[in-house]
Design a protein around this motif. Structure first.
Motif, mmCIF file in Angstrom:
data_model
loop_
_atom_site.group_PDB
_atom_site.id
_atom_site.type_symbol
_atom_site.label_atom_id
_atom_site.label_comp_id
_atom_site.label_asym_id
_atom_site.label_seq_id
_atom_site.Cartn_x
_atom_site.Cartn_y
_atom_site.Cartn_z
ATOM 1 N N GLN A 1 47.194 34.291 27.398
ATOM 2 C CA GLN A 1 46.806 34.484 25.994
ATOM 3 C C GLN A 1 47.233 35.877 25.509
ATOM 4 O OE1 GLN A 1 45.763 31.886 24.262
ATOM 5 N NE2 GLN A 1 45.853 30.759 26.184
ATOM 6 N N ILE A 2 47.037 36.884 26.351
ATOM 7 C CA ILE A 2 47.421 38.254 25.975
ATOM 8 C C ILE A 2 48.932 38.319 25.756
ATOM 9 C CG2 ILE A 2 47.618 40.636 26.826
ATOM 10 C CD1 ILE A 2 44.907 40.197 28.238
ATOM 11 N N LYS A 3 49.677 37.726 26.678
ATOM 12 C CA LYS A 3 51.145 37.753 26.574
ATOM 13 C C LYS A 3 51.634 37.026 25.322
ATOM 14 C CE LYS A 3 52.517 38.682 31.316
ATOM 15 N NZ LYS A 3 52.987 38.137 32.603
ATOM 16 N N ASN A 4 50.892 35.979 24.927
ATOM 17 C CA ASN A 4 51.256 35.228 23.709
ATOM 18 C C ASN A 4 50.680 35.862 22.443
ATOM 19 O OD1 ASN A 4 52.630 33.427 25.286
ATOM 20 N ND2 ASN A 4 50.992 31.881 25.316
ATOM 21 N N GLY A 5 49.960 36.973 22.605
ATOM 22 C CA GLY A 5 49.394 37.664 21.445
ATOM 23 C C GLY A 5 48.213 36.944 20.823
ATOM 24 N N ASN A 6 47.582 36.062 21.587
ATOM 25 C CA ASN A 6 46.424 35.326 21.069
ATOM 26 C C ASN A 6 45.131 36.121 21.267
ATOM 27 O OD1 ASN A 6 48.110 33.227 20.424
ATOM 28 N ND2 ASN A 6 47.775 32.156 22.370
ATOM 29 N N PRO A 7 44.154 35.932 20.370
ATOM 30 C CA PRO A 7 42.866 36.615 20.551
ATOM 31 C C PRO A 7 42.147 36.056 21.778
ATOM 32 C CG PRO A 7 42.706 35.004 18.787
ATOM 33 C CD PRO A 7 44.153 35.036 19.203
ATOM 34 N N LEU A 8 41.285 36.857 22.352
ATOM 35 C CA LEU A 8 40.655 36.479 23.612
ATOM 36 C C LEU A 8 39.221 36.976 23.614
ATOM 37 C CD1 LEU A 8 41.804 35.102 26.151
ATOM 38 C CD2 LEU A 8 42.204 37.366 27.102
ATOM 39 N N SER A 9 38.309 36.121 24.076
ATOM 40 C CA SER A 9 36.895 36.533 24.098
ATOM 41 C C SER A 9 36.644 37.497 25.248
ATOM 42 C CB SER A 9 36.001 35.300 24.245
ATOM 43 O OG SER A 9 36.135 34.794 25.562
ATOM 44 N N GLN A 10 35.557 38.251 25.132
ATOM 45 C CA GLN A 10 35.147 39.193 26.177
ATOM 46 C C GLN A 10 35.042 38.513 27.536
ATOM 47 O OE1 GLN A 10 34.685 42.467 26.572
ATOM 48 N NE2 GLN A 10 35.636 42.650 24.565
ATOM 49 N N ARG A 11 34.565 37.267 27.533
ATOM 50 C CA ARG A 11 34.377 36.548 28.787
ATOM 51 C C ARG A 11 35.673 36.518 29.600
ATOM 52 N NH1 ARG A 11 35.371 32.198 31.401
ATOM 53 N NH2 ARG A 11 33.802 31.249 32.768
ATOM 54 N N TYR A 12 36.794 36.215 28.924
ATOM 55 C CA TYR A 12 38.073 36.096 29.630
ATOM 56 C C TYR A 12 38.652 37.455 29.982
ATOM 57 C CZ TYR A 12 37.893 31.121 29.040
ATOM 58 O OH TYR A 12 37.509 29.815 29.148
ATOM 59 N N LEU A 13 38.451 38.439 29.072
ATOM 60 C CA LEU A 13 38.913 39.797 29.396
ATOM 61 C C LEU A 13 38.209 40.299 30.648
ATOM 62 C CD1 LEU A 13 39.139 41.530 25.908
ATOM 63 C CD2 LEU A 13 41.016 41.098 27.512
ATOM 64 N N LYS A 14 36.926 39.962 30.757
ATOM 65 C CA LYS A 14 36.142 40.382 31.917
ATOM 66 C C LYS A 14 36.680 39.725 33.204
ATOM 67 C CE LYS A 14 31.452 41.148 33.393
ATOM 68 N NZ LYS A 14 30.612 40.144 34.028
ATOM 69 N N LYS A 15 37.027 38.450 33.102
ATOM 70 C CA LYS A 15 37.540 37.753 34.281
ATOM 71 C C LYS A 15 38.852 38.391 34.749
ATOM 72 C CE LYS A 15 35.743 33.798 35.501
ATOM 73 N NZ LYS A 15 35.153 33.517 36.794
ATOM 74 N N LEU A 16 39.653 38.872 33.806
ATOM 75 C CA LEU A 16 40.941 39.487 34.161
ATOM 76 C C LEU A 16 40.755 40.919 34.663
ATOM 77 C CD1 LEU A 16 44.070 39.319 34.174
ATOM 78 C CD2 LEU A 16 44.027 40.167 31.819
ATOM 79 N N ASN A 17 39.968 41.703 33.930
ATOM 80 C CA ASN A 17 39.888 43.138 34.202
ATOM 81 C C ASN A 17 38.728 43.543 35.102
ATOM 82 O OD1 ASN A 17 42.128 43.794 32.598
ATOM 83 N ND2 ASN A 17 40.870 43.763 30.736
ATOM 84 N N ARG A 18 37.704 42.715 35.140
ATOM 85 C CA ARG A 18 36.501 43.080 35.901
ATOM 86 C C ARG A 18 36.052 41.952 36.819
ATOM 87 N NH1 ARG A 18 33.658 48.184 34.322
ATOM 88 N NH2 ARG A 18 35.192 49.129 32.959
ATOM 89 N N PRO A 19 36.954 41.473 37.672
ATOM 90 C CA PRO A 19 36.560 40.379 38.569
ATOM 91 C C PRO A 19 35.412 40.824 39.471
ATOM 92 C CG PRO A 19 38.599 41.407 39.336
ATOM 93 C CD PRO A 19 38.296 41.997 37.984
ATOM 94 N N GLU A 20 34.480 39.921 39.678
ATOM 95 C CA GLU A 20 33.283 40.230 40.484
ATOM 96 C C GLU A 20 33.577 39.947 41.955
ATOM 97 O OE1 GLU A 20 30.348 41.288 39.171
ATOM 98 O OE2 GLU A 20 29.345 41.310 41.111
ATOM 99 N N PRO A 21 33.577 40.972 42.803
ATOM 100 C CA PRO A 21 33.788 40.692 44.233
ATOM 101 C C PRO A 21 32.602 39.896 44.788
ATOM 102 C CG PRO A 21 33.514 43.075 43.847
ATOM 103 C CD PRO A 21 33.383 42.410 42.521
ATOM 104 N N GLN A 22 32.874 38.795 45.468
ATOM 105 C CA GLN A 22 31.809 37.853 45.874
ATOM 106 C C GLN A 22 31.196 38.257 47.209
ATOM 107 O OE1 GLN A 22 30.473 35.607 43.989
ATOM 108 N NE2 GLN A 22 31.897 35.897 42.280
ATOM 109 N N LEU A 23 30.695 39.487 47.269
ATOM 110 C CA LEU A 23 30.172 40.029 48.528
ATOM 111 C C LEU A 23 28.907 39.330 48.999
ATOM 112 C CD1 LEU A 23 31.027 43.689 47.654
ATOM 113 C CD2 LEU A 23 31.735 42.595 49.781
#
Lengths: 307, 307
Positions: free
Chosen positions: A164-186
């Protein structure tokens, strides 16, 4: 400001367990009854993050991808070292980077015990040391025929966000978080000891990472496309396009993929409820030595290749 | 060739002690009665080596500078991980890099147990893990007033070599070796346990590194210029120019600078003969909180600063 002032200013945190801050090497205790678990991962501007990615997100991801490796072994994080290659000394950038790194480190109780700073193209290498009970580490090589295959949470969101980012589409916080702030499953990784026969984190893409388990364990598997847990937007996208490559080969999810004996199905269900991590069965290990899909999608997906 | 094929082809050495090759993390044993000693160091093209430096020399130096950090603690090398950022997949380059790395690793009995490869500007991060008897590590913080200050071999040769190369002057193999193939002083470091009160490796320059010891130990020192051990060519150069900055601030020597009680002077002399490493007293620790030079040179030297 020289290298030493930089380190003292931005990375002079309270260093628990460290016997000698700012020496040639860090000296720490290590438990006698544990196995030492270690990994190193590098992230590079333009490859792993954009040139406009915030220093907070860069720091978070640099440490999180390493914590995810520890999670995949069922290991407990102990120590990390940081090699920081910077194009220039940008104080604002460093403050944000340091703040975010410290937050994530504190959250998972891992201590920065050493490092190195260098001038150059923005590159961050982090090396982690963790511990696990002897002979209890979750490996890739020990999946058994008949095991059920599970994944945590939803798969393909990081790749969907990137698209979506590469296509210039808007993106919700939820998806930005999945890309930039992945939760390590410790927490999940630790709880899978004694339950899972094999485990890996999904950094390169579900199929490629599952293939690592299959090859090392000398087994095969079939996975059912319709069982792969998808977020709403990605599910809508696939319904429209039938493009399953995002969840199958997108990578960068840092969810865990693990195999476990059928008899533990109920225990896994309870674990999921207890630790509040969605766990979904997506397939079964068999003796075919191949990975086959059940569902209407036969295209070979291109996984990310550096070279 | 993908990342996994690259690693298997060039870095699939016999991996002693490693319980699970090519997993998310490496899992290894660690002795119960030892302290864990760890460090990370990065070398970057254009900063730490030239663009025409051979892959053999790059690999050697990337590992040697880390081994030198272990040497400065008196630690025994055990394991290392490698994060390799490469602009392209050059098979010839990788063969030479891998061959040279393996040679040095075998020589010092340190095992490659994990790593990461990434596309980007040529950058090599190595993280080392070593062990030392509990509470025996050589530190920077424990120099005592009255200690004698020693250095190993000759100082300033790497900086002299670099200066000659930059000036386009011819250079003998001896000096090229000092620049590109510094010998990590592991045997010396190990033997200094129980003798030296403090120790550091000279990577940033003799005065700057000695200052690290003085500041951490809250002491001062005076060093005698004419006692600093110099190679013939560097001695000739200084006789002509009186430019003491090369040995005082040049850095990149990876010799050890250590302090020890006067009563051990004879033991140190015997040790030098036994392990065939030249050890020279260059000064004395005092309570002045400053570093002073004895000799005809008052200029402040510029140490290398990344930023």
């Amino acid at each position: 400001m020289d290298e030493f002032e930089l380190i003292k200013k931005y990375f002079n945190w309270e260093q628990k367990d460290l016997l000698n801050p700012f020496d040639d090497c860090a000296v720490v205790n290590f438990s006698s009854d544990k196995h030492l678990v270690t990994s190193i991962d590098t992230i590079v501007q333009g490859i792993h993050f954009f040139s406009n990615t915030s220093p907070n997100d860069i720091a978070y991801k640099a440490l999180a991808v390493n914590l995810s490796d520890l999670a995949a072994m069922g290991a407990k994080p102990k120590y990390f070292t940081l090699a920081l290659t910077l194009p220039s000394l940008d104080k604002k950038w460093l403050s944000k980077f340091s703040y975010s790194l410290k937050n994530l480190a504190n959250k998972h109780n891992i201590n920065l015990i050493g490092g190195d700073t260098t001038k150059g193209f923005l590159t961050i290498s982090i090396s982690v040391i963790g511990e696990v009970e002897k002979n209890k580490a979750l490996l890739r090589s020990t999946a058994q025929v008949g095991d059920l295959i599970f994944v945590s949470n939803t798969i393909g969101d990081a790749a969907y966000a990137l698209k979506q980012i590469k296509n210039g589409n808007p993106l919700s916080q939820r998806y930005l978080k999945k890309l930039n702030r992945p939760e390590p499953q410790l927490v999940l990784g630790k709880n899978l000891i004694g339950i899972a026969n094999s485990c890996i984190d999904i950094s390169d893409g579900l199929e490629q990472d599952l293939m690592h388990i299959l090859k090392k364990s000398k087994v095969g598997a079939s996975i059912c496309l319709k069982n792969i847990p998808l977020s709403k937007d990605l599910s809508d996208y696939i319904n429209k396009t039938n493009d399953w490559c995002l969840p199958l080969a997108g990578g960068d999810d840092y969810e865990l993929c693990f195999t476990a004996p059928k008899k533990y199905a109920n225990i896994i269900k309870s674990l999921s409820a207890k630790i509040k991590v969605k766990l979904t069965q997506i397939g079964v290990v068999n003796d075919s030595m191949e990975l086959t899909r059940v569902g209407n999608f036969n295209k070979e997906c291109n996984s990310y290749k550096h070279f």
